[in-house]
Design a protein around this motif. Structure first.
Motif, mmCIF file in Angstrom:
data_model
loop_
_atom_site.group_PDB
_atom_site.id
_atom_site.type_symbol
_atom_site.label_atom_id
_atom_site.label_comp_id
_atom_site.label_asym_id
_atom_site.label_seq_id
_atom_site.Cartn_x
_atom_site.Cartn_y
_atom_site.Cartn_z
ATOM 1 N N SER A 72 -15.261 5.657 1.970
ATOM 2 C CA SER A 72 -15.547 5.785 3.581
ATOM 3 C C SER A 72 -15.277 4.352 3.958
ATOM 4 O O SER A 72 -15.508 3.469 3.352
ATOM 5 N N ARG A 73 -14.944 4.151 5.258
ATOM 6 C CA ARG A 73 -14.916 2.933 5.919
ATOM 7 C C ARG A 73 -15.732 3.078 7.374
ATOM 8 O O ARG A 73 -15.976 4.062 7.811
ATOM 9 N N GLN A 74 -16.075 1.910 7.757
ATOM 10 C CA GLN A 74 -16.624 1.958 8.898
ATOM 11 C C GLN A 74 -15.775 2.647 10.044
ATOM 12 O O GLN A 74 -14.723 2.124 10.458
ATOM 13 N N GLY A 75 -16.516 3.337 10.932
ATOM 14 C CA GLY A 75 -15.832 4.156 12.112
ATOM 15 C C GLY A 75 -15.406 5.374 11.935
ATOM 16 O O GLY A 75 -15.021 6.076 12.499
ATOM 17 N N ASP A 76 -15.658 5.820 10.491
ATOM 18 C CA ASP A 76 -15.300 7.219 10.079
ATOM 19 C C ASP A 76 -16.235 8.310 10.818
ATOM 20 O O ASP A 76 -17.557 7.947 11.228
ATOM 21 N N ILE B 206 -18.711 9.526 3.097
ATOM 22 C CA ILE B 206 -18.510 10.219 2.106
ATOM 23 C C ILE B 206 -19.310 9.335 1.160
ATOM 24 O O ILE B 206 -18.744 8.068 0.842
ATOM 25 N N PRO B 207 -19.989 10.004 0.265
ATOM 26 C CA PRO B 207 -20.834 9.116 -0.660
ATOM 27 C C PRO B 207 -19.747 8.444 -1.722
ATOM 28 O O PRO B 207 -18.977 9.112 -2.175
ATOM 29 N N ASP B 208 -20.110 7.358 -2.223
ATOM 30 C CA ASP B 208 -19.225 6.550 -3.416
ATOM 31 C C ASP B 208 -19.420 7.428 -4.635
ATOM 32 O O ASP B 208 -20.558 8.170 -4.886
ATOM 33 N N VAL B 209 -18.388 7.534 -5.230
ATOM 34 C CA VAL B 209 -18.285 8.208 -6.644
ATOM 35 C C VAL B 209 -18.415 7.316 -7.611
ATOM 36 O O VAL B 209 -17.526 6.534 -7.828
ATOM 37 N N SER B 210 -19.462 7.220 -8.786
ATOM 38 C CA SER B 210 -19.218 6.544 -9.987
ATOM 39 C C SER B 210 -19.307 7.329 -11.211
ATOM 40 O O SER B 210 -19.953 8.387 -11.211
ATOM 41 N N LEU B 211 -18.251 6.871 -12.056
ATOM 42 C CA LEU B 211 -17.870 7.632 -13.211
ATOM 43 C C LEU B 211 -17.967 6.867 -14.310
ATOM 44 O O LEU B 211 -17.516 5.577 -14.236
ATOM 45 N N PRO B 212 -18.468 7.105 -15.532
ATOM 46 C CA PRO B 212 -18.062 6.371 -16.793
ATOM 47 C C PRO B 212 -16.716 5.860 -17.279
ATOM 48 O O PRO B 212 -16.071 6.979 -17.278
ATOM 49 N N ALA B 213 -16.347 4.688 -17.246
ATOM 50 C CA ALA B 213 -15.237 4.308 -17.326
ATOM 51 C C ALA B 213 -14.362 4.937 -18.603
ATOM 52 O O ALA B 213 -13.356 5.447 -18.426
ATOM 53 N N THR C 51 -16.273 -1.990 -7.855
ATOM 54 C CA THR C 51 -16.310 -0.861 -6.818
ATOM 55 C C THR C 51 -14.795 -0.989 -6.178
ATOM 56 O O THR C 51 -14.434 -2.078 -5.813
ATOM 57 N N LEU C 52 -14.013 0.072 -6.333
ATOM 58 C CA LEU C 52 -12.883 0.113 -5.752
ATOM 59 C C LEU C 52 -12.897 0.899 -4.491
ATOM 60 O O LEU C 52 -13.275 1.950 -4.188
ATOM 61 N N PRO C 53 -12.326 0.270 -3.292
ATOM 62 C CA PRO C 53 -11.992 0.731 -1.945
ATOM 63 C C PRO C 53 -10.681 1.636 -1.942
ATOM 64 O O PRO C 53 -9.626 1.040 -1.870
ATOM 65 N N VAL C 54 -10.970 2.882 -2.302
ATOM 66 C CA VAL C 54 -9.661 3.688 -2.187
ATOM 67 C C VAL C 54 -9.088 3.730 -0.938
ATOM 68 O O VAL C 54 -7.836 3.608 -1.101
ATOM 69 N N VAL C 55 -9.822 4.040 0.122
ATOM 70 C CA VAL C 55 -9.307 4.180 1.504
ATOM 71 C C VAL C 55 -8.361 2.593 1.566
ATOM 72 O O VAL C 55 -7.037 2.774 2.208
ATOM 73 N N ILE D 296 -11.373 10.639 11.172
ATOM 74 C CA ILE D 296 -11.604 11.343 9.969
ATOM 75 C C ILE D 296 -11.551 10.611 8.832
ATOM 76 O O ILE D 296 -10.650 9.782 8.578
ATOM 77 N N PRO D 297 -12.646 10.970 8.039
ATOM 78 C CA PRO D 297 -12.733 10.445 6.762
ATOM 79 C C PRO D 297 -11.531 10.343 5.795
ATOM 80 O O PRO D 297 -10.713 11.171 5.682
ATOM 81 N N VAL D 298 -10.995 9.180 5.229
ATOM 82 C CA VAL D 298 -9.914 8.953 4.136
ATOM 83 C C VAL D 298 -8.672 8.999 4.939
ATOM 84 O O VAL D 298 -7.938 8.043 5.216
#
Length: 425
Positions: free
Chosen positions: A52-56, A60-67, A120-124, A254-256
């Motif tokens: 997610s970014r500001q203005g959405d 959408i919650p951040d997703v954390s996964l074991p690398a 943390t990777l900003p996917v958007v 719209i998010p993403v």
């Protein structure tokens, strides 16, 4: 020598089908590379992906996964994809494009999970930046598709991009309007295309050689002008205004999807229109039929009354104008001013996108977006402090280009008259 598969005709005669083993071979190489990441340099901690970014409209919650777990899961899926591709090759069948797409997404996800472990990777931001970087590649690829569909090999895409950037910088600086710079970029691209057409269409010079010479000519001319003119008068001649970002109401929230596609500059929106119009016109209009006819069988086209020479000239000039728009992206959007050899060989990557996309505007656009993504990964990972060596990341777009064209393009056929001058008898 490429591996070949054997199929059997109904009469029992064996027919050799080349290239079927290229796809599983390349997929196998990338599977090994992904596996080596966790074997040689395992990472501890979780990889966090921000969506997610500001203005959405909503977050959408951040997703954390074991690398490490994500990388091993990616390796398993890649192994299955490679095995399926090998089974198809053994059976004499082509691997579906969807299989390659799934493999690419999973392999990239595994690599990113390894690279951003503990961060943390900003996917958007990654995807939006990739789209912005792909804009000149897309315009260059569209110009390449048009030229080659008309039977003219356009190696001079890089020269058209560079001269477009040069013309846009000067015109926008003198007038104070980025729109004037955009028009100048189109004219600059057409000038390079005119030279290409003059030598390739009128005087029957070897088209690949002409394209390479034009690239060198543009580099030499713009480098001379930059050092002798622009550098001495930077405030007046090399200080172009830039296109602002336009947020499309409603869609940009719209998010993403919104931040990626609908919070961009006018050149990105122009790219959307150009891709649609060229794809439609090339296959659905009388003009597109004539262009494809002179690229496939110019003598037959001439027989039914199509002016082959005029059609090729008009198409090449249009292709040059489109590539020039891509060049304007550099000086009117990406960087503050024109710089010597600022395209960095992007025209050659655009040409690779034409081949990877099998001379189709939609597929070439998707290939250009892939190369833009590979270019932006280096920037994003450097910003978040990933331990991946910067030298490796800088060469990533070119490595992806080589593997994509050499290994994943499969069997492709250029227009039959591509690169062949028309001599009316």
């Amino acid at each position: 020598m490429s591996a070949v598969a054997t199929t059997v005709k109904p009469e029992g005669v064996a027919e050799r089908v080349p290239g079927l083993w290229k796809t599983p071979s390349v997929l196998g190489v990338f599977t090994v590379l992904v596996a080596l990441l966790v074997l040689i340099s395992p990472r501890s901690g979780d990889s966090t992906f921000r969506w997610s970014r500001q203005g959405d409209w909503f977050s959408i919650p951040d997703v954390s996964l074991p690398a490490n777990a994500v990388v091993w899961a990616a390796v398993l899926v890649c192994l299955l994809c490679t095995a399926y591709a090998a089974w198809n090759a053994y059976a004499g069948r082509k691997s579906p494009l969807l299989l390659v797409a799934v493999f690419a997404v999973v392999a990239v996800a595994g690599f990113l999970a390894w690279a951003v472990a503990g961060k943390t990777l900003p996917v958007v931001g990654l995807l939006a930046g990739s789209l912005a970087l792909a804009v000149p590649l897309v315009f260059g690829a569209l110009g390449g598709v048009l030229g080659e569909r008309a039977g003219v090999v356009n190696i001079a895409i890089d020269g058209q991009l560079l001269f477009g950037a040069f013309g846009a910088a000067i015109a926008a600086s003198l007038t104070g309007s980025p729109w004037a710079g955009l028009v100048a970029a189109m004219v600059a691209g057409m000038l390079v295309a005119l030279l290409l057409g003059l030598f390739a269409i009128t005087y029957w010079v070897e088209q690949v050689i002409v394209g390479v010479v034009l690239n060198v000519l543009v580099i030499g001319f713009t480098s001379f002008m930059f050092s002798q003119v622009l550098s001495e008068n930077a405030a007046a001649l090399n200080n172009p205004p830039h296109f602002p970002r336009w947020e499309i109401p409603l869609l940009s929230g719209i998010p993403v999807v919104g931040p990626i596609f609908f919070r961009q500059t006018v050149l990105v929106y122009l790219m959307y229109v150009a891709v649609f119009l060229i794809a439609w016109a090339l296959y659905r209009s009388k003009w597109g039929l004539r262009v494809r006819a002179v690229g496939e069988h110019p003598k037959a086209a001439d027989t039914v009354g199509i002016n082959v020479i005029a059609t090729r000239y008009r198409t090449v000039l249009l292709a040059g104008a489109i590539a020039g728009i891509g060049g304007a992206t550099y000086t009117l959007v990406s960087v503050p001013s024109f710089g010597r050899e600022m395209t960095g060989g992007a025209g050659y990557i655009a040409l690779a996108a034409v081949i990877f996309g099998k001379w189709d505007p939609i597929k070439a656009t998707l290939a250009a977006l892939l190369f833009g993504f590979a270019s932006n990964v280096e920037s994003v990972l450097s910003v978040i402090g990933s331990p991946v060596p910067s030298q490796f990341m800088l060469m990533l777009p070119y490595v992806v280009t080589i593997f994509a064209v050499a290994g994943l393009v499969g069997h492709s056929r250029a227009p039959a008259a591509d690169g062949k001058p028309y001599r009316k008898s």
